[in-house]
Design a protein around this motif. Structure first.
Motif, PDB file in Angstrom:
ATOM      1  N   THR A 267     -35.776 -29.472   2.629  1.00  0.00           N
ATOM      2  CA  THR A 267     -37.050 -28.993   2.089  1.00  0.00           C
ATOM      3  C   THR A 267     -37.603 -29.973   1.066  1.00  0.00           C
ATOM      4  OG1 THR A 267     -36.490 -26.668   2.449  1.00  0.00           O
ATOM      5  CG2 THR A 267     -38.163 -27.130   0.789  1.00  0.00           C
ATOM      6  N   THR A 268     -36.737 -30.482   0.200  1.00  0.00           N
ATOM      7  CA  THR A 268     -37.178 -31.446  -0.799  1.00  0.00           C
ATOM      8  C   THR A 268     -37.665 -32.732  -0.132  1.00  0.00           C
ATOM      9  OG1 THR A 268     -35.601 -30.558  -2.391  1.00  0.00           O
ATOM     10  CG2 THR A 268     -36.473 -32.752  -2.834  1.00  0.00           C
TER      11      THR A 268
ATOM     12  N   VAL B 127     -35.867 -29.594  -6.572  1.00  0.00           N
ATOM     13  CA  VAL B 127     -36.477 -28.501  -5.829  1.00  0.00           C
ATOM     14  C   VAL B 127     -37.976 -28.728  -5.781  1.00  0.00           C
ATOM     15  CG1 VAL B 127     -34.681 -26.869  -6.446  1.00  0.00           C
ATOM     16  CG2 VAL B 127     -36.670 -27.098  -7.927  1.00  0.00           C
TER      17      VAL B 127
ATOM     18  N   GLU C 231     -27.018 -23.767   3.052  1.00  0.00           N
ATOM     19  CA  GLU C 231     -28.051 -23.532   2.053  1.00  0.00           C
ATOM     20  C   GLU C 231     -28.434 -24.829   1.348  1.00  0.00           C
ATOM     21  OE1 GLU C 231     -28.721 -20.964  -2.079  1.00  0.00           O
ATOM     22  OE2 GLU C 231     -26.938 -20.634  -0.840  1.00  0.00           O
ATOM     23  N   LYS C 232     -27.434 -25.644   1.034  1.00  0.00           N
ATOM     24  CA  LYS C 232     -27.700 -26.916   0.370  1.00  0.00           C
ATOM     25  C   LYS C 232     -28.379 -27.896   1.318  1.00  0.00           C
ATOM     26  CE  LYS C 232     -25.866 -25.559  -3.437  1.00  0.00           C
ATOM     27  NZ  LYS C 232     -26.735 -25.256  -4.590  1.00  0.00           N
TER      28      LYS C 232
ATOM     29  N   GLU D  98     -30.397 -27.139   3.795  1.00  0.00           N
ATOM     30  CA  GLU D  98     -31.795 -26.733   3.929  1.00  0.00           C
ATOM     31  C   GLU D  98     -32.582 -27.055   2.657  1.00  0.00           C
ATOM     32  OE1 GLU D  98     -33.331 -25.739   6.663  1.00  0.00           O
ATOM     33  OE2 GLU D  98     -31.397 -26.160   7.622  1.00  0.00           O
ATOM     34  N   GLN D  99     -31.926 -26.910   1.512  1.00  0.00           N
ATOM     35  CA  GLN D  99     -32.597 -27.231   0.260  1.00  0.00           C
ATOM     36  C   GLN D  99     -32.956 -28.713   0.193  1.00  0.00           C
ATOM     37  OE1 GLN D  99     -30.199 -26.438  -3.183  1.00  0.00           O
ATOM     38  NE2 GLN D  99     -31.871 -26.692  -4.634  1.00  0.00           N
TER      39      GLN D  99
ATOM     40  N   ALA E  64     -42.507 -26.218   2.019  1.00  0.00           N
ATOM     41  CA  ALA E  64     -41.918 -26.805   0.820  1.00  0.00           C
ATOM     42  C   ALA E  64     -42.756 -26.538  -0.426  1.00  0.00           C
ATOM     43  CB  ALA E  64     -41.729 -28.312   1.003  1.00  0.00           C
TER      44      ALA E  64
END
Length: 463
Positions: free
Chosen positions: A278-279, A45, A271-272, A274-275, A440
């Protein structure tokens, strides 16, 4: 040979066999499925940057992680620019700039898979390629692959005819070491050494043979020197396919060319997804050369004060007014009138935001043909508080960066990335790339269409 010598050789062979079987088992498709489902769950994250005070805008330079070295399981494979052709053409414009060495790192594993992101459509500017490249990084993470760092192509090359002058190497654009903290990476040159048209497959979603053959022949074969296979090796994944399906398709495939122009059609929770994106956005930091230049520049933008960055681009006037197309004077005049009205709305919204946030200065990133926005803003703000690229002071060592529109764009993106507040253009990959990088790390962004309350029926090309 004595009995003791025979015994020693026998035990060495048995030990080698056990180790080989263990490596094979850990890299089997089944074990890779287990590994990569865990990647979805545990992908890094965004880091808490609060440990450092940063500058007046709250900007904190990217923290460096571990040093990549043979002892940490990574090996330096090459130094210098990605390919000699690109290096020669780029050197003409940046010869005065000190370029950090490219650390091409990958894991020495005889079963390591390499993923080379490729263009399979001729259009699209550099920031469109950056956005699509993020999906290739996610794909490489999910499939436990080494990512090959591709070159990027300048906007307009598909119209003018691509040459080596239209290519920029990866390490001139992004920070290789920082990306390598996220996943193993390798150079194009290393890919050439390992992969041929005989052991490479081409994958993606909805990739057509016509587009692939055109791109393969002109971009990668003739210009970059990568011999890709014929379209017989083209494998299109089904939309919504599972990660298990992909891993099964890639089983025992060492070299994969992945279309960057495809959507990422893997069935993973949004959700995963997008996560992970973002990373990836956090780890796509501009190259050290660009960041060093902005270190020198940023102190000259409203010294000791916070600043707002505003990206202004109007696409509706580019064709009829500035690109030399004939018999479009009426269209140009009409577009300019509408744009001026929208510019007034935008300038009102931006100046009001600056007042609310107690920000005195603004940096405006815009094409040369959109500089009218500066005059509009000057009716609301002191001109000395409005900065554009022509106002930047930079040492002679970095001056070539501002004379080249590709590197100037990267410099301006880094300036926008460091701003206290960023106001993005309505529809722009340039703005999207900056906004996502800022998001981010928890920075504040606005979109000018929302900020200025532009009606939905206004053409997105206008603002």
């Amino acid at each position: 040979m004595s009995f003791r010598s025979y015994r020693r050789v026998f035990l060495w062979c048995i030990g080698t066999l056990i180790i080989t079987l263990a490596v094979f088992n850990t890299t089997s498709p089944e074990s890779m499925t287990r590994i990569n489902h865990s990647v979805i769950e545990s992908i890094a994250v965004p880091r808490d940057k609060g440990h450092s005070k940063g500058d007046d805008n709250g900007y904190v330079p990217h923290a460096r992680g571990h040093t990549l070295s043979p002892e940490s399981g990574h090996v330096d494979l090459a130094r210098g620019l990605q390919d000699e052709t690109t290096a020669a053409s780029f050197a003409e414009t940046t010869s005065a700039v000190s370029t950090p060495p490219l650390e091409s790192v990958t894991t020495h594993n005889f079963r390591r898979r390499y993923v080379l992101p490729i263009k399979t459509r001729m259009g699209g500017g550099s920031n469109s390629q950056f956005e699509k490249f993020k999906k290739a990084v996610v794909f490489s993470l999910l499939t436990n692959s080494t990512l090959v760092m591709p070159p990027f192509f300048l906007h307009g090359g598909h119209v003018l005819g691509f040459t080596s002058d239209h290519i920029r190497p990866f390490n001139e654009t992004f920070d290789v070491d920082f990306l390598a903290e996220l996943l193993p990476v390798a150079t194009v040159e290393h890919f050439k050494d390992i992969c041929t048209k005989h052991n490479t497959i081409v994958t993606g979603w909805n990739v057509t043979s016509i587009n692939y053959n055109h791109t393969s022949r002109f971009l990668y074969g003739n210009i970059i020197g990568i011999e890709l296979p014929s379209d017989d090796a083209l494998i299109n994944f089904d939309f919504g396919c599972s990660l298990d399906d992909i891993l099964l398709t890639l089983r025992n495939k060492r070299c994969v060319a992945l279309s960057m122009d495809s959507v990422l059609g893997i069935n993973i929770p949004n959700e995963k997804r997008e996560q992970m994106l973002t990373t990836v956005s956090e780890h796509l930091s501009r190259s050290p050369k660009i960041k060093h230049a902005v270190d020198h520049i940023s102190g000259t933008i409203c010294p000791e004060e916070r600043y707002l960055a505003f990206h202004w681009r109007n696409k509706s006037t580019e064709g009829p007014c500035f690109f030399g197309r004939e018999h479009r004077d009426d269209e140009c005049a009409t577009a300019k009138k509408v744009v001026r009205e929208l510019a007034d709305l935008a300038a009102d919204a931006v100046s009001d935001l600056m007042k609310r946030e107690h920000i005195k200065c603004i940096y405006v990133a815009c094409p040369l043909w959109s500089l009218e926005i500066v005059d509009v803003l000057s009716e609301r703000l002191p001109r000395k508080n409005i900065y554009i690229s022509e106002d930047l002071y930079i040492s002679p060592n970095y001056k070539p960066l501002l004379d080249d529109y590709y590197t100037l764009s990267l410099v301006e993106q880094e300036i926008a990335y460091r701003a206290a507040i960023f106001v993005a253009a309505g529809y722009s990959n340039w703005s999207d790339f900056v906004s996502e990088g800022r998001k981010a790390i928890g920075r504040t962004n606005y979109n000018i269409r929302e900020l200025a309350k532009i009606p939905d029926d206004v053409d997105k090309m206008m603002i």
